[in-house]
Motif scaffolding. Structure first.
Motif, PDB file in Angstrom:
ATOM      1  N   VAL A  33      43.862  46.712  39.043  1.00  0.00           N
ATOM      2  CA  VAL A  33      43.351  47.792  39.396  1.00  0.00           C
ATOM      3  C   VAL A  33      42.570  47.800  40.830  1.00  0.00           C
ATOM      4  O   VAL A  33      41.904  46.905  40.745  1.00  0.00           O
ATOM      5  N   LEU A  34      43.166  48.444  41.702  1.00  0.00           N
ATOM      6  CA  LEU A  34      42.582  48.245  42.961  1.00  0.00           C
ATOM      7  C   LEU A  34      42.256  49.504  43.657  1.00  0.00           C
ATOM      8  O   LEU A  34      42.865  50.832  43.117  1.00  0.00           O
ATOM      9  N   ARG A  35      41.361  49.475  44.442  1.00  0.00           N
ATOM     10  CA  ARG A  35      40.964  50.785  45.127  1.00  0.00           C
ATOM     11  C   ARG A  35      41.096  50.203  46.648  1.00  0.00           C
ATOM     12  O   ARG A  35      40.203  49.482  47.059  1.00  0.00           O
ATOM     13  N   ASN A  36      41.942  50.877  47.202  1.00  0.00           N
ATOM     14  CA  ASN A  36      42.373  50.502  48.720  1.00  0.00           C
ATOM     15  C   ASN A  36      42.613  49.080  48.578  1.00  0.00           C
ATOM     16  O   ASN A  36      43.683  48.550  48.018  1.00  0.00           O
ATOM     17  N   THR A  37      41.686  48.104  49.105  1.00  0.00           N
ATOM     18  CA  THR A  37      42.112  46.838  49.102  1.00  0.00           C
ATOM     19  C   THR A  37      41.177  45.877  48.140  1.00  0.00           C
ATOM     20  O   THR A  37      41.088  44.542  48.153  1.00  0.00           O
ATOM     21  N   ILE A  38      40.525  46.510  47.648  1.00  0.00           N
ATOM     22  CA  ILE A  38      39.276  46.150  46.481  1.00  0.00           C
ATOM     23  C   ILE A  38      39.795  45.963  45.108  1.00  0.00           C
ATOM     24  O   ILE A  38      40.439  46.926  44.614  1.00  0.00           O
ATOM     25  N   THR A  39      39.969  44.718  44.467  1.00  0.00           N
ATOM     26  CA  THR A  39      40.319  44.712  43.368  1.00  0.00           C
ATOM     27  C   THR A  39      38.905  44.953  42.232  1.00  0.00           C
ATOM     28  O   THR A  39      37.790  44.514  42.389  1.00  0.00           O
ATOM     29  N   LEU A  40      39.315  45.808  41.407  1.00  0.00           N
ATOM     30  CA  LEU A  40      38.432  46.512  40.420  1.00  0.00           C
ATOM     31  C   LEU A  40      38.520  45.879  39.274  1.00  0.00           C
ATOM     32  O   LEU A  40      37.329  45.595  38.396  1.00  0.00           O
ATOM     33  N   ARG A  41      39.629  45.429  38.719  1.00  0.00           N
ATOM     34  CA  ARG A  41      39.796  44.657  37.418  1.00  0.00           C
ATOM     35  C   ARG A  41      41.216  44.067  37.503  1.00  0.00           C
ATOM     36  O   ARG A  41      42.220  44.639  37.846  1.00  0.00           O
ATOM     37  N   THR A  42      41.491  42.983  36.799  1.00  0.00           N
ATOM     38  CA  THR A  42      42.240  42.197  36.460  1.00  0.00           C
ATOM     39  C   THR A  42      42.431  41.459  35.092  1.00  0.00           C
ATOM     40  O   THR A  42      41.404  40.898  34.678  1.00  0.00           O
ATOM     41  N   GLU A  43      43.555  41.746  34.504  1.00  0.00           N
ATOM     42  CA  GLU A  43      43.291  41.118  33.105  1.00  0.00           C
ATOM     43  C   GLU A  43      44.913  40.418  32.831  1.00  0.00           C
ATOM     44  O   GLU A  43      45.930  41.169  33.214  1.00  0.00           O
ATOM     45  N   ALA A  44      45.061  39.598  32.237  1.00  0.00           N
ATOM     46  CA  ALA A  44      46.394  38.804  31.844  1.00  0.00           C
ATOM     47  C   ALA A  44      46.810  39.202  30.466  1.00  0.00           C
ATOM     48  O   ALA A  44      45.802  39.288  29.433  1.00  0.00           O
ATOM     49  N   PHE A  45      48.135  39.349  30.217  1.00  0.00           N
ATOM     50  CA  PHE A  45      48.619  39.775  28.898  1.00  0.00           C
ATOM     51  C   PHE A  45      49.892  39.090  28.759  1.00  0.00           C
ATOM     52  O   PHE A  45      50.688  38.545  29.232  1.00  0.00           O
ATOM     53  N   GLY A  46      50.063  38.713  27.326  1.00  0.00           N
ATOM     54  CA  GLY A  46      51.302  37.847  26.959  1.00  0.00           C
ATOM     55  C   GLY A  46      52.599  38.791  26.962  1.00  0.00           C
ATOM     56  O   GLY A  46      53.822  38.081  26.901  1.00  0.00           O
ATOM     57  N   SER A  47      52.446  40.142  27.025  1.00  0.00           N
ATOM     58  CA  SER A  47      53.754  40.988  26.949  1.00  0.00           C
ATOM     59  C   SER A  47      53.553  42.160  27.799  1.00  0.00           C
ATOM     60  O   SER A  47      52.508  42.726  28.210  1.00  0.00           O
ATOM     61  N   PRO A  48      54.497  42.485  28.700  1.00  0.00           N
ATOM     62  CA  PRO A  48      54.621  43.467  29.713  1.00  0.00           C
ATOM     63  C   PRO A  48      54.231  44.864  28.825  1.00  0.00           C
ATOM     64  O   PRO A  48      53.514  45.814  29.291  1.00  0.00           O
ATOM     65  N   ILE A  49      54.821  45.092  27.460  1.00  0.00           N
ATOM     66  CA  ILE A  49      54.475  46.400  27.162  1.00  0.00           C
ATOM     67  C   ILE A  49      52.800  46.453  26.467  1.00  0.00           C
ATOM     68  O   ILE A  49      52.329  47.476  26.739  1.00  0.00           O
ATOM     69  N   VAL A  50      52.393  45.509  26.089  1.00  0.00           N
ATOM     70  CA  VAL A  50      50.784  45.408  25.936  1.00  0.00           C
ATOM     71  C   VAL A  50      49.994  45.937  27.219  1.00  0.00           C
ATOM     72  O   VAL A  50      49.226  46.384  27.254  1.00  0.00           O
ATOM     73  N   ALA A  51      50.550  45.194  28.165  1.00  0.00           N
ATOM     74  CA  ALA A  51      49.801  45.208  29.293  1.00  0.00           C
ATOM     75  C   ALA A  51      49.816  46.691  29.828  1.00  0.00           C
ATOM     76  O   ALA A  51      48.805  47.376  30.394  1.00  0.00           O
ATOM     77  N   MET A  52      50.945  47.255  29.698  1.00  0.00           N
ATOM     78  CA  MET A  52      51.230  48.941  30.187  1.00  0.00           C
ATOM     79  C   MET A  52      50.466  49.652  29.230  1.00  0.00           C
ATOM     80  O   MET A  52      49.550  50.675  29.646  1.00  0.00           O
ATOM     81  N   ASP A  53      50.204  49.251  28.030  1.00  0.00           N
ATOM     82  CA  ASP A  53      49.278  50.184  27.004  1.00  0.00           C
ATOM     83  C   ASP A  53      48.086  50.162  27.300  1.00  0.00           C
ATOM     84  O   ASP A  53      47.454  51.235  27.455  1.00  0.00           O
ATOM     85  N   GLN A  54      47.702  48.847  27.713  1.00  0.00           N
ATOM     86  CA  GLN A  54      46.259  48.826  28.472  1.00  0.00           C
ATOM     87  C   GLN A  54      45.950  49.615  29.577  1.00  0.00           C
ATOM     88  O   GLN A  54      44.967  50.256  29.624  1.00  0.00           O
ATOM     89  N   ALA A  55      46.898  49.398  30.322  1.00  0.00           N
ATOM     90  CA  ALA A  55      46.727  50.146  31.869  1.00  0.00           C
ATOM     91  C   ALA A  55      46.563  51.823  31.450  1.00  0.00           C
ATOM     92  O   ALA A  55      45.838  52.250  32.176  1.00  0.00           O
ATOM     93  N   LYS A  56      47.206  52.174  30.621  1.00  0.00           N
ATOM     94  CA  LYS A  56      47.113  53.714  30.043  1.00  0.00           C
ATOM     95  C   LYS A  56      45.602  53.961  29.729  1.00  0.00           C
ATOM     96  O   LYS A  56      45.051  55.138  30.231  1.00  0.00           O
TER      97      LYS A  56
END
Length: 69
Positions: A33-56
């Motif tokens: 998650v970024l706001r302009n050029t600042i990173t607000l949050r980053t997290e790693a996941f083993g699956s893109p589906i799980v990653a996108m669910d978390q993003a929601k």
């Protein structure tokens, strides 16, 4: 580590955006998650589906912050 942005998962009117990233040499997927050029949050996941669910879920939290501002 060279991360490749694969998709913009969502974007809010205040410039906050969530990206799905992949490092070709690693097995995990990242949501950032970024706001302009600042990173607000980053997290790693083993699956893109799980990653996108978390993003929601993250979107809901960041939307509430934008609405209350």
């Amino acid at each position: 580590m060279v991360e490749v942005p694969l998709a913009r998962v969502w974007q809010l009117p205040d410039g906050t955006a969530c990206l799905l990233l992949k490092d070709p040499s690693a097995e995990n997927w990242r949501i950032r998650v970024l706001r302009n050029t600042i990173t607000l949050r980053t997290e790693a996941f083993g699956s893109p589906i799980v990653a996108m669910d978390q993003a929601k879920q993250w979107r809901a939290a960041y939307e509430r912050r934008v609405e209350s501002a």
